[in-house]
Each structure stands twice: as C-alpha cells, then as structure tokens.
Design a protein around this motif. Structure first.
Motif, PDB file in Angstrom:
ATOM      1  N   SER A 168       0.835  -1.183   0.000  1.00  0.00           N
ATOM      2  CA  SER A 168       0.000   0.000   0.000  1.00  0.00           C
ATOM      3  C   SER A 168       0.883   1.251   0.000  1.00  0.00           C
ATOM      4  CB  SER A 168      -0.857   0.015   1.270  1.00  0.00           C
ATOM      5  OG  SER A 168      -0.004   0.219   2.390  1.00  0.00           O
ATOM      6  N   ILE A 169       0.277   2.391  -0.265  1.00  0.00           N
ATOM      7  CA  ILE A 169       1.024   3.647  -0.308  1.00  0.00           C
ATOM      8  C   ILE A 169       1.573   3.997   1.079  1.00  0.00           C
ATOM      9  CG2 ILE A 169      -1.082   5.064  -0.020  1.00  0.00           C
ATOM     10  CD1 ILE A 169       1.939   6.076  -2.179  1.00  0.00           C
ATOM     11  N   GLN A 170       0.921   3.510   2.126  1.00  0.00           N
ATOM     12  CA  GLN A 170       1.390   3.811   3.495  1.00  0.00           C
ATOM     13  C   GLN A 170       2.623   3.022   3.901  1.00  0.00           C
ATOM     14  OE1 GLN A 170      -2.245   3.229   3.379  1.00  0.00           O
ATOM     15  NE2 GLN A 170      -3.141   4.760   4.731  1.00  0.00           N
ATOM     16  N   SER A 171       2.972   2.031   3.097  1.00  0.00           N
ATOM     17  CA  SER A 171       4.141   1.217   3.439  1.00  0.00           C
ATOM     18  C   SER A 171       5.370   1.601   2.630  1.00  0.00           C
ATOM     19  CB  SER A 171       3.838  -0.257   3.195  1.00  0.00           C
ATOM     20  OG  SER A 171       2.682  -0.610   3.875  1.00  0.00           O
ATOM     21  N   VAL A 172       5.205   2.572   1.741  1.00  0.00           N
ATOM     22  CA  VAL A 172       6.310   3.001   0.888  1.00  0.00           C
ATOM     23  C   VAL A 172       6.981   4.210   1.524  1.00  0.00           C
ATOM     24  CG1 VAL A 172       6.830   3.940  -1.398  1.00  0.00           C
ATOM     25  CG2 VAL A 172       5.152   2.121  -1.166  1.00  0.00           C
ATOM     26  N   THR A 173       8.305   4.297   1.408  1.00  0.00           N
ATOM     27  CA  THR A 173       8.983   5.473   1.963  1.00  0.00           C
ATOM     28  C   THR A 173       9.885   6.136   0.930  1.00  0.00           C
ATOM     29  OG1 THR A 173      10.628   3.978   2.885  1.00  0.00           O
ATOM     30  CG2 THR A 173       9.029   4.897   4.421  1.00  0.00           C
ATOM     31  N   TYR A 174       9.984   7.427   1.072  1.00  0.00           N
ATOM     32  CA  TYR A 174      10.858   8.220   0.229  1.00  0.00           C
ATOM     33  C   TYR A 174      12.003   8.691   1.115  1.00  0.00           C
ATOM     34  CZ  TYR A 174      12.221  11.586  -3.298  1.00  0.00           C
ATOM     35  OH  TYR A 174      12.910  12.278  -4.244  1.00  0.00           O
ATOM     36  N   PRO A 175      13.235   8.247   0.835  1.00  0.00           N
ATOM     37  CA  PRO A 175      14.333   8.508   1.768  1.00  0.00           C
ATOM     38  C   PRO A 175      14.572   9.996   2.051  1.00  0.00           C
ATOM     39  CG  PRO A 175      15.006   7.034  -0.007  1.00  0.00           C
ATOM     40  CD  PRO A 175      13.637   7.483  -0.334  1.00  0.00           C
ATOM     41  N   ASP A 176      14.314  10.854   1.075  1.00  0.00           N
ATOM     42  CA  ASP A 176      14.604  12.278   1.265  1.00  0.00           C
ATOM     43  C   ASP A 176      13.542  13.012   2.076  1.00  0.00           C
ATOM     44  OD1 ASP A 176      16.776  11.774  -0.202  1.00  0.00           O
ATOM     45  OD2 ASP A 176      16.120  12.812  -2.014  1.00  0.00           O
ATOM     46  N   ALA A 177      12.398  12.378   2.284  1.00  0.00           N
ATOM     47  CA  ALA A 177      11.335  13.060   3.027  1.00  0.00           C
ATOM     48  C   ALA A 177      11.393  12.662   4.493  1.00  0.00           C
ATOM     49  CB  ALA A 177       9.968  12.705   2.451  1.00  0.00           C
ATOM     50  N   GLY A 179       9.822  11.898   8.405  1.00  0.00           N
ATOM     51  CA  GLY A 179       8.721  11.087   8.932  1.00  0.00           C
ATOM     52  C   GLY A 179       8.864   9.622   8.582  1.00  0.00           C
ATOM     53  N   GLY A 180       8.127   8.807   9.304  1.00  0.00           N
ATOM     54  CA  GLY A 180       8.145   7.372   9.063  1.00  0.00           C
ATOM     55  C   GLY A 180       7.145   6.992   7.994  1.00  0.00           C
ATOM     56  N   ALA A 181       7.194   5.715   7.564  1.00  0.00           N
ATOM     57  CA  ALA A 181       6.245   5.228   6.558  1.00  0.00           C
ATOM     58  C   ALA A 181       4.831   5.465   7.050  1.00  0.00           C
ATOM     59  CB  ALA A 181       6.473   3.748   6.301  1.00  0.00           C
ATOM     60  N   GLY A 182       3.973   5.963   6.169  1.00  0.00           N
ATOM     61  CA  GLY A 182       2.579   6.176   6.536  1.00  0.00           C
ATOM     62  C   GLY A 182       2.291   7.559   7.087  1.00  0.00           C
ATOM     63  N   SER A 183       3.350   8.345   7.387  1.00  0.00           N
ATOM     64  CA  SER A 183       3.098   9.705   7.868  1.00  0.00           C
ATOM     65  C   SER A 183       2.598  10.560   6.701  1.00  0.00           C
ATOM     66  CB  SER A 183       4.379  10.307   8.443  1.00  0.00           C
ATOM     67  OG  SER A 183       5.317  10.508   7.412  1.00  0.00           O
ATOM     68  N   VAL A 184       1.928  11.640   7.053  1.00  0.00           N
ATOM     69  CA  VAL A 184       1.326  12.473   6.007  1.00  0.00           C
ATOM     70  C   VAL A 184       2.386  12.971   5.019  1.00  0.00           C
ATOM     71  CG1 VAL A 184       0.107  14.644   5.581  1.00  0.00           C
ATOM     72  CG2 VAL A 184      -0.643  13.143   7.409  1.00  0.00           C
ATOM     73  N   THR A 185       3.542  13.395   5.548  1.00  0.00           N
ATOM     74  CA  THR A 185       4.606  13.894   4.672  1.00  0.00           C
ATOM     75  C   THR A 185       5.068  12.803   3.710  1.00  0.00           C
ATOM     76  OG1 THR A 185       5.352  14.964   6.684  1.00  0.00           O
ATOM     77  CG2 THR A 185       6.726  15.251   4.737  1.00  0.00           C
ATOM     78  N   GLN A 186       5.295  11.611   4.245  1.00  0.00           N
ATOM     79  CA  GLN A 186       5.765  10.511   3.409  1.00  0.00           C
ATOM     80  C   GLN A 186       4.734  10.134   2.349  1.00  0.00           C
ATOM     81  OE1 GLN A 186       8.382   8.695   2.889  1.00  0.00           O
ATOM     82  NE2 GLN A 186       9.761   9.371   4.503  1.00  0.00           N
ATOM     83  N   VAL A 187       3.502   9.989   2.778  1.00  0.00           N
ATOM     84  CA  VAL A 187       2.448   9.565   1.857  1.00  0.00           C
ATOM     85  C   VAL A 187       2.288  10.582   0.730  1.00  0.00           C
ATOM     86  CG1 VAL A 187      -0.064   9.311   1.684  1.00  0.00           C
ATOM     87  CG2 VAL A 187       1.188   8.090   3.462  1.00  0.00           C
ATOM     88  N   ARG A 188       2.302  11.861   1.114  1.00  0.00           N
ATOM     89  CA  ARG A 188       2.112  12.902   0.105  1.00  0.00           C
ATOM     90  C   ARG A 188       3.284  12.943  -0.877  1.00  0.00           C
ATOM     91  NH1 ARG A 188       0.262  18.290   2.509  1.00  0.00           N
ATOM     92  NH2 ARG A 188       1.758  17.529   3.978  1.00  0.00           N
ATOM     93  N   GLU A 189       4.480  12.859  -0.329  1.00  0.00           N
ATOM     94  CA  GLU A 189       5.681  12.904  -1.164  1.00  0.00           C
ATOM     95  C   GLU A 189       5.705  11.727  -2.144  1.00  0.00           C
ATOM     96  OE1 GLU A 189       8.958  15.087  -2.246  1.00  0.00           O
ATOM     97  OE2 GLU A 189       7.394  15.566  -0.803  1.00  0.00           O
ATOM     98  N   ALA A 218      -6.409   8.030   6.782  1.00  0.00           N
ATOM     99  CA  ALA A 218      -5.399   8.688   7.607  1.00  0.00           C
ATOM    100  C   ALA A 218      -4.447   9.511   6.751  1.00  0.00           C
ATOM    101  CB  ALA A 218      -4.648   7.659   8.428  1.00  0.00           C
ATOM    102  N   GLY A 219      -3.515   8.848   6.088  1.00  0.00           N
ATOM    103  CA  GLY A 219      -2.671   9.555   5.141  1.00  0.00           C
ATOM    104  C   GLY A 219      -3.434   9.872   3.869  1.00  0.00           C
ATOM    105  N   PRO A 220      -4.166   8.901   3.339  1.00  0.00           N
ATOM    106  CA  PRO A 220      -4.803   9.085   2.030  1.00  0.00           C
ATOM    107  C   PRO A 220      -5.757  10.261   1.900  1.00  0.00           C
ATOM    108  CG  PRO A 220      -4.680   6.781   2.527  1.00  0.00           C
ATOM    109  CD  PRO A 220      -4.161   7.493   3.737  1.00  0.00           C
ATOM    110  N   ARG A 221      -6.255  10.851   2.990  1.00  0.00           N
ATOM    111  CA  ARG A 221      -7.081  12.046   2.830  1.00  0.00           C
ATOM    112  C   ARG A 221      -6.333  13.105   2.009  1.00  0.00           C
ATOM    113  NH1 ARG A 221     -12.098  13.208   5.011  1.00  0.00           N
ATOM    114  NH2 ARG A 221     -12.677  11.655   3.548  1.00  0.00           N
TER     115      ARG A 221
END
Ligand code: TYD
Ligand code: MG
Length: 447
Positions: A168-177, A179-189, A218-221
């Motif tokens: 899911s999108i909440q389990s993906v992380t972007y190293p440069d952003a 917050g942890g996986a699933g945080s609003v910043t990560q999800v949006r990025e 949660a994040g997906p909003r």
C-alpha cells in the motif's frame, strides 16, 4: 456604487474634469449624467506572458480505458483504468483491497497489457499463494516486493507496464522526506512522485490506501486531491458483500457503484444485488419492510428490520446496524408525537439486512413502519415497498429518483408502494399515496 474607502475617481465624459465623488451634474462644465467611475489602470507584472489558444483548436483526446476484467470495477470506472491516470483504492484493513488489486492486475495481464504489482506489505510467496487461490498467475503479471519509492519509480520507468498497483502507499517510503512510513509527509511525497511517473510514462497507477474504522483515510485524505480517481471499497467484514464507490473521477461519472461478493476464490460480481438482499427474507414477519434505496445511481431493494422488546434496563436500548442512530432517534420521536406510536419504555433495534449501510432519508418511511409493525406485532404486506422521507411534522416527503427505485421494486415482483403524495407514477406499481406518517401507519394496518 463604489466604496468610499478606496481612492475612486469619477471623470466627466464631456470635459474630462475629475471629482472624488459621483455627481449628477459635472461641477466644471455643467453637463448632466456625464461622470463615470475611472478604474485604476492595470500595470501588469514582469515576466513572460502566456498565450491562450482557442479551446476549439485543441484536438479531442479519446482515451481508451484499460479493462481490468473485474466487471463491477470496470463498470463503476466507466470501462477501466485510464492510461496515465492515478486511482486511489481506499478501504479498511481486511476488506479485500489486495485481493481486488491482484484480480484486476491479472485481468489486465490476461488481456492486452503488462501489469506490475508492487507489494510493500506482503512477501512474494504470500502474493503467489493468493494468486493461486484466485486462479493462477498470468505470465504478463510481474511482482516487485519493494518499499523504497525511488526503486519503485525506477522500475515503472524502466518496464513501463500498462498498469502498476502499489499495495500500500502507506508502506512506501521516500528517503529524502521526513517522517516514518505512513506519515502524512511521506504519503504525500510518495504520491506526488507516482503521479508524475504516471503522467510521464502513461502507466495507469493504482494506489492502495488503508482507511480507519470510521472511514477516515489517515494519510490518504491528503491523497484525494492529488489523484484522478478515488474508489472506496466498503463492506462489513462479517458479510460477504463488498461495495465499490467511485467518489471522485476525472474521466467519468462519480457516484457509480459496483457490488461484489467475497468468496473463497476471490471477489465475484453480484449482478442482482436486490435479489441478494432479499434472498433470506421471511415474508409476513412483523417489523420487516422493504425499501427501494439508491446507492449512487443504482437502485437497490433492502429489507429494513425493527424489533421492539420490553426494556431490560432502566434506560431503554436503541441499537442500529446499517442505519444512522440519529435517524432512528428522530423517527422514534416523530412516531410518538405525530402517529401515536410510542416505544418510550421499550428497547428498539433496527437494522438493514445483508451488511449494507444506508444513510439516505428515503429509507425513513420503511424504518418508521417497521418500528410501528414491530410494536403492534402486525406484519407489513410482503408485496409492498415503502419509500419516503419523514419530516419532523410527521409529513411524508418525496425523495429523488422515485421512478427508478419503484421500477426496481416492480422488477423484483412487488405490487404496491406506500409513497409521498406527489410521487410520480411510472413504474406499474399500485401507489398508495400518504401525506402523513399517521396515515401511513393506518392504511398499512400497523396502527
Ligand atoms: P485482503 O485482500 O488481504 O484485504 P486487504 O488487502 O483489504 O487488507 O483480504 C482480506 C480477507 O479476504 C482475508 O481475511 C481473507 C479473505 N479472502 C477471501 O475470503 N477469499 C479470497 O479469495 C481471498 C484472496 C481472501
Ligand atoms: Mg492488503
């Protein structure tokens, strides 16, 4: 007239004299009705100027959606997934998102295109097992077990599948952003990058997003604004029924509904949901009334049930399933004050059979009549449906799209409908028109 706060100037069209106020006659030349407001001159901004083009000069872009082979999903989306688009599939954990995505990607792979599943939550053997349960893994379906966004974007850009799903999108992380996986910043990025890769490669991207119990993404909003299409996958985990609701769609109608059933070999479309909802009905039971509700633009017949029992506690219980608690409270008050049906000292249970959630007021009359019948022990005629909103004055109001709903009732063999006075007659059903709730209770023999 203009506000006196801004420095507006009025100029005489005859002699050119200026005045800070509007005057009927120019003080300088004496002409009448010549003063007009002078708008401040627009000075523009520095920088390059964009040129608009005639809209008619833009060629029509007929995009053909990619069918997923999951009939109810394709129907709800208006044909399938649009190339280069991003679709968010949101739903509670365990509802069947991973199952739906795997079935859809398999369908694409069996059809015309290559498909890629990015599994960020489950291991490759887990996904393989599920695929086996769903009828095997087609050769055109590739699997990438990965949680790092740059690696995922790189794989999509290199392989250019027709469709890619990220689960899911909440389990993906972007190293440069941050917050942890699933945080609003990560999800949006992560979503922003996936949207870009969709537009650049023409790949249709599906993002799976978890929502919490109360339907909050949660994040997906934050994702809903970024994506082209939002599909909500709903249902009751204790029932097999699943609903696909298209909430936002840049390429077609919203409010479309797909109805599926979760079976041991995956999700199967339900061609006749009304028939499914009414299948276990016991006609002639007191406290049961069928209502033709509308889900999106799709009419569905549901059985509304009520049970009135002697209160077991000092404060009587009010319990709903698939209905709104506030609506029940309101109807109980209206029944008591306007129709002389009082359940003050009794427990009241109300539900919609089959796991559907009904939030529209069109179900009011059926619910009120179910409660009245449950109280008196009188059965509502099994060949009649009830349709109407109940107002605080006890009046029955007509609801939208009545002909479409009543036609569905006629199709399923119902003969009569208790409806609001002005309801249009187009279905072949015998309409029993009522103005007030008390009248409805009386004519149906429930009082
Ligand atoms: P899943 O797709 O994993 O849900 P999500 O990704 O939304 O969390 O499926 C959840 C449930 O569905 C799981 O408890 C098992 C059940 N299931 C079936 O009943 N039939 C099936 O064919 C499959 C694959 C799953
Ligand atoms: Mg899952």
């Amino acid at each position: 007239m203009s506000s006196t706060k801004t420095k507006t100037v009025f100029r005489c069209g005859s002699c050119g004299a200026e005045s800070p106020r509007w005057l009927g006659r120019c003080a300088a030349c004496g002409e009448w009705s010549t003063l007009a407001e002078q708008l401040p001159e627009f000075r523009g901004v520095d920088g390059p100027v964009s040129d608009p083009v005639p809209l008619s000069s833009i060629p029509l872009d007929h995009i053909t959606p990619i069918p997923t082979g999951v009939g109810e999903l394709d129907r709800a989306l208006g044909g399938g997934l649009v190339p280069g688009s991003v679709t968010l599939l949101g739903g509670e954990p365990g509802i069947g998102k991973s199952t739906l995505v795997l079935q859809a990607l398999s369908g694409v792979a069996r059809g015309q295109g290559q498909a890629m599943l990015v599994s960020a939550e489950e291991s490759a053997p887990q996904v393989r097992d599920r695929a086996e349960r769903l009828g095997g893994a087609p050769s055109g379906l590739a699997l990438l077990t990965e949680t790092s966004l740059p690696a995922i974007v790189g794989a999509v850009a290199a392989h250019r599948p027709a469709v890619v799903a990220v689960d899911s999108i909440q389990s993906v992380t972007y190293p440069d952003a941050s917050g942890g996986a699933g945080s609003v910043t990560q999800v949006r990025e992560c979503a922003h990058h996936l949207v870009r890769v969709a537009k650049e490669t023409g790949t249709a991207v599906v993002l799976v997003g978890h929502v919490t119990k109360d339907g909050e993404l949660a994040g997906p909003r934050v994702l809903e604004h970024v994506v082209d299409t939002v599909v909500a996958f709903e249902g009751d985990r204790h029932h097999a029924l699943r609903l696909l609701r298209v909430r936002k769609h840049r390429f077609g109608d919203t409010d479309e509904l797909g109805v599926l059933e979760m079976r041991c070999d995956g999700l199967v479309g339900v061609p006749d949901p009304s028939g499914l909802f009414l299948a276990d009905r016991l006609p002639g039971t007191a406290g049961s009334v069928v209502a033709p509700v509308l889900e999106g633009m799709r009419p569905l017949l549901v059985e509304v049930q009520a049970l009135v029992a002697k209160a077991g506690t000092p404060v009587p219980r009010r319990s709903v399933q698939g209905l709104e608690a506030r609506r029940l409270a309101l109807l109980l008050a209206v029944l008591s004050r306007r129709a002389a049906v009082s359940v003050t000292n009794a427990d009241v249970y109300a539900s919609v059979a089959g796991g559907l959630r009904v939030a529209e007021p069109g179900v009011d009359l059926a619910l009120a009549l179910a409660i009245a019948g449950a109280k008196t022990g009188q059965a509502f005629d099994p060949e009649t449906v009830a349709l109407g909103e109940v107002g605080l004055g006890g009046e029955i109001r007509q609801v939208a799209h009545a002909p479409r709903r009543l036609a569905e009732a006629a199709r399923l063999g119902f003969r009569r409908a208790v409806v609001a006075r002005r309801t249009p007659d187009a279905s072949g059903l015998q309409l029993v028109r009522v103005g007030r709730l008390a009248e409805a209770v009386a004519v149906t023999g429930l009082g």
